[in-house]
Design an enzyme around this catalytic site. Structure first.
Site, PDB file in Angstrom:
ATOM      1  N   ASP A   1       0.847  -1.192   0.000  1.00 30.39           N
ATOM      2  CA  ASP A   1       0.000   0.000   0.000  1.00 30.39           C
ATOM      3  C   ASP A   1       0.888   1.249   0.000  1.00 30.39           C
ATOM      4  O   ASP A   1       2.084   1.156   0.277  1.00 30.39           O
ATOM      5  CB  ASP A   1      -0.945   0.024   1.216  1.00 30.39           C
ATOM      6  CG  ASP A   1      -0.227  -0.315   2.494  1.00 30.39           C
ATOM      7  OD1 ASP A   1       0.976  -0.001   2.601  1.00 30.39           O
ATOM      8  OD2 ASP A   1      -0.852  -0.877   3.409  1.00 30.39           O
TER       9      ASP A   1
ATOM     10  N   ASP B   1       1.287   4.741   1.741  1.00 31.78           N
ATOM     11  CA  ASP B   1       0.824   5.611   2.829  1.00 31.78           C
ATOM     12  C   ASP B   1       1.396   7.009   2.640  1.00 31.78           C
ATOM     13  O   ASP B   1       2.555   7.175   2.276  1.00 31.78           O
ATOM     14  CB  ASP B   1       1.271   5.046   4.182  1.00 31.78           C
ATOM     15  CG  ASP B   1       0.606   3.710   4.460  1.00 31.78           C
ATOM     16  OD1 ASP B   1      -0.573   3.566   4.102  1.00 31.78           O
ATOM     17  OD2 ASP B   1       1.274   2.813   4.999  1.00 31.78           O
TER      18      ASP B   1
ATOM     19  N   ASP C   1       8.582   3.215  13.903  1.00 35.44           N
ATOM     20  CA  ASP C   1       9.237   2.091  14.584  1.00 35.44           C
ATOM     21  C   ASP C   1      10.699   1.870  14.170  1.00 35.44           C
ATOM     22  O   ASP C   1      11.603   1.942  14.996  1.00 35.44           O
ATOM     23  CB  ASP C   1       8.406   0.797  14.448  1.00 35.44           C
ATOM     24  CG  ASP C   1       7.925   0.514  13.032  1.00 35.44           C
ATOM     25  OD1 ASP C   1       8.307   1.265  12.111  1.00 35.44           O
ATOM     26  OD2 ASP C   1       7.177  -0.451  12.839  1.00 35.44           O
TER      27      ASP C   1
END
Ligand code: ATP
Ligand code: MG
Length: 469
Positions: free
Chosen positions: A91, A93, A171
């Site tokens: 995807d 983002d 992260d």
């Protein structure tokens, strides 16, 4: 004529004002702060491999619209990482300094979602492009927007910030690269670009704190290690091992979503090895993990995941119901055998065993009901495969789960379960023509339990009528 000229001048003025507004906004918010103690490395277009024709058309449309309206607009996260590694992103983002309401005003096809994170979804038919407003780190957030649980986990984290703030709450360094649509450069605050080159996974900030505040990052680490074939420092490996128990604090619904990602993105076999290595598998499938010392269980899972990886490589879909049925089959079989030894008829024993195993499993992973039903059907068909006479095999063959159940039977035979004869019969039956099938039915076995079915159980509905909530 005069009126028309006035109208055009007005329109031009409006355009100029819009452009000026944009420039002012960008100066104020979009660009990294000048006071920032850490300066980003800007990798210009000619020094990286991402070109616009690799980017999804709708994502490009969204990026350009945000940019033209004067907002900062960046591709970020997995898509930048995957493009740089040469994979096709799952995807695209987008991160921006526009607030969700501002994004909604720009796009008619936009809806705002999310309680924990407020996100804008721009809809293009079936496709959704997710746009997130830059957020700041938890520590900077006022009480009403951010909340921590007793064990250090972040529960709510919804405070807007700048690009520079946004970087530090991501992260891993390889997930914190921003592709800027304004000049096609990549903004790198954390050394992610070097880590991409070194194929190295490095968590941003203090590792123990970052894993503790969101233990799902432990699973994400394993996913990226497996999927992108990365390495990690031995200290962090030990830390993952030591903190694996923290997954108990994560909601079973969120864990289930992560498990789907773990086993649907290719490299599921290496991912499974890593999950075992870091004691994470037992946090997800404790009943299956406890049987991994049996060679049949290990072989069944290894074979299933190798098959899954081949399917993914060939671009074929993978069914979560099938994989979950494989994961749960051995605990179900073990319980079935135990219940049969207590004199329950085979079918009742299997239904009851399945119910018991599922009840335990959903404490760890909250699976949707439809999936539970599908897993049950795949397991129950293993029992029906023993009936090879009359019209029953035709009913099994027409069952929507036949193919998945047959594939499980195939794996069971490979794993060393004594089902070779049943498998050969079913292989011949489902590939044969009508005549071949009729001939097979004459040789098909009528299991002993089929003949002697006690009256008590004959008319009973299956014990598991309702799936576990
Ligand atoms: P993929 O989409 O390939 O599964 P991804 O890294 O894009 O991988 P997403 O869940 O789409 O994963 O998240 C997008 C980005 O959001 C990540 O790359 C990361 O920067 C950030 N992110 C996601 N989950 C977390 C988390 N638990 N903690 C910190 N940052 C996160
Ligand atoms: Mg993503």
């Amino acid at each position: 004529m005069v009126l028309y000229a006035e109208l055009r001048i007005n329109q031009r003025m409006k355009k100029i004002i819009k452009l000026l507004k944009g420039v002012l906004k960008r100066l104020g918010k979009g660009q990294p702060s000048r006071k920032s103690p850490i300066q980003p490395t800007i990798i210009p277009r000619n020094e990286h491999s991402i070109s616009r024709n690799m980017i999804n058309r709708n994502a490009l449309k969204v990026l350009y619209r945000l940019h033209e309206a004067g907002f900062g607009a960046y591709l970020v996260g997995g898509c930048v990482r995957d493009l740089l590694f040469g994979y096709r992103p799952k995807d695209f983002d987008i991160a921006t300094d526009a607030r969700p309401e501002e994004v909604r005003r720009l796009f008619k096809n936009c809806r705002l979602i999310g309680k924990r994170f407020r996100l804008a979804h721009i809809l293009f038919g079936q496709e959704i492009i997710e746009v997130a407003t830059f957020r700041t780190h938890h520590e900077k957030a006022p009480e009403q927007h951010a909340k921590k649980a007793v064990h250090g986990m972040i529960l709510r984290d919804n405070v807007y910030g700048s690009l520079e703030d946004d970087v530090w709450r991501r992260d891993f360094t390889v997930n914190a690269l921003y592709y800027n649509i304004a000049d096609f450069s990549i903004v790198d605050y954390t050394g992610g670009m070097q880590d991409i080159k070194n194929k190295c996974l490095r968590i941003i900030g203090d590792p123990e704190q970052r894993f503790t505040e969101d233990p799902v990052r432990l699973l994400r680490a394993v996913r990226f290690l497996g999927k992108c074939n990365l390495t990690m420092s031995p200290e962090i490996e030990q830390l993952i091992d030591r903190l694996s128990h923290l997954l108990k604090n994560v909601s079973p619904a969120r864990l289930f979503q992560e498990v789907l990602k773990l086993f649907q993105e290719g490299a599921t076999a290496p991912t499974f090895q890593l999950l075992q290595k870091y004691q994470l598998f037992e946090q997800l499938f404790s009943q299956t993990a406890s049987l991994l010392n049996q060679p049949e269980t290990k072989k069944l899972l290894d074979e299933a995941l190798l098959g899954t990886d081949s399917r993914i490589q060939e671009g074929k879909p993978v069914s979560p119901a099938f994989l979950l049925a494989v994961f749960l089959w051995r605990p179900v079989l073990q319980q079935t055998e135990r219940l049969q030894s207590e004199h329950l008829p085979p079918y009742v024993a299997l239904e009851k065993a399945f119910q018991m195993v599922l009840l335990e499993q959903v404490k760890q992973l909250a699976m949707p009901r439809t999936l539970q039903v599908a897993i049950r059907e795949i397991c129950v068909l293993q029992h029906h495969f023993n009936y090879r006479y009359g019209s029953r095999p035709y009913r099994s063959l027409e069952h929507p789960r036949f193919r998945a159940a047959y594939d499980l039977l195939l794996l069971r035979a490979k794993a060393g379960e004594p089902v070779q004869e049943v498998l050969e019969w079913w292989t011949a039956f489902h590939t044969g023509d009508h005549l071949a099938r009729e001939k097979l039915l004459k040789t098909g076995n009528r299991p002993a339990s089929g003949k002697k079915r006690s009256r008590r159980f004959r008319k009973k509905r299956p014990v598991i009528a309702n799936p576990v909530k």
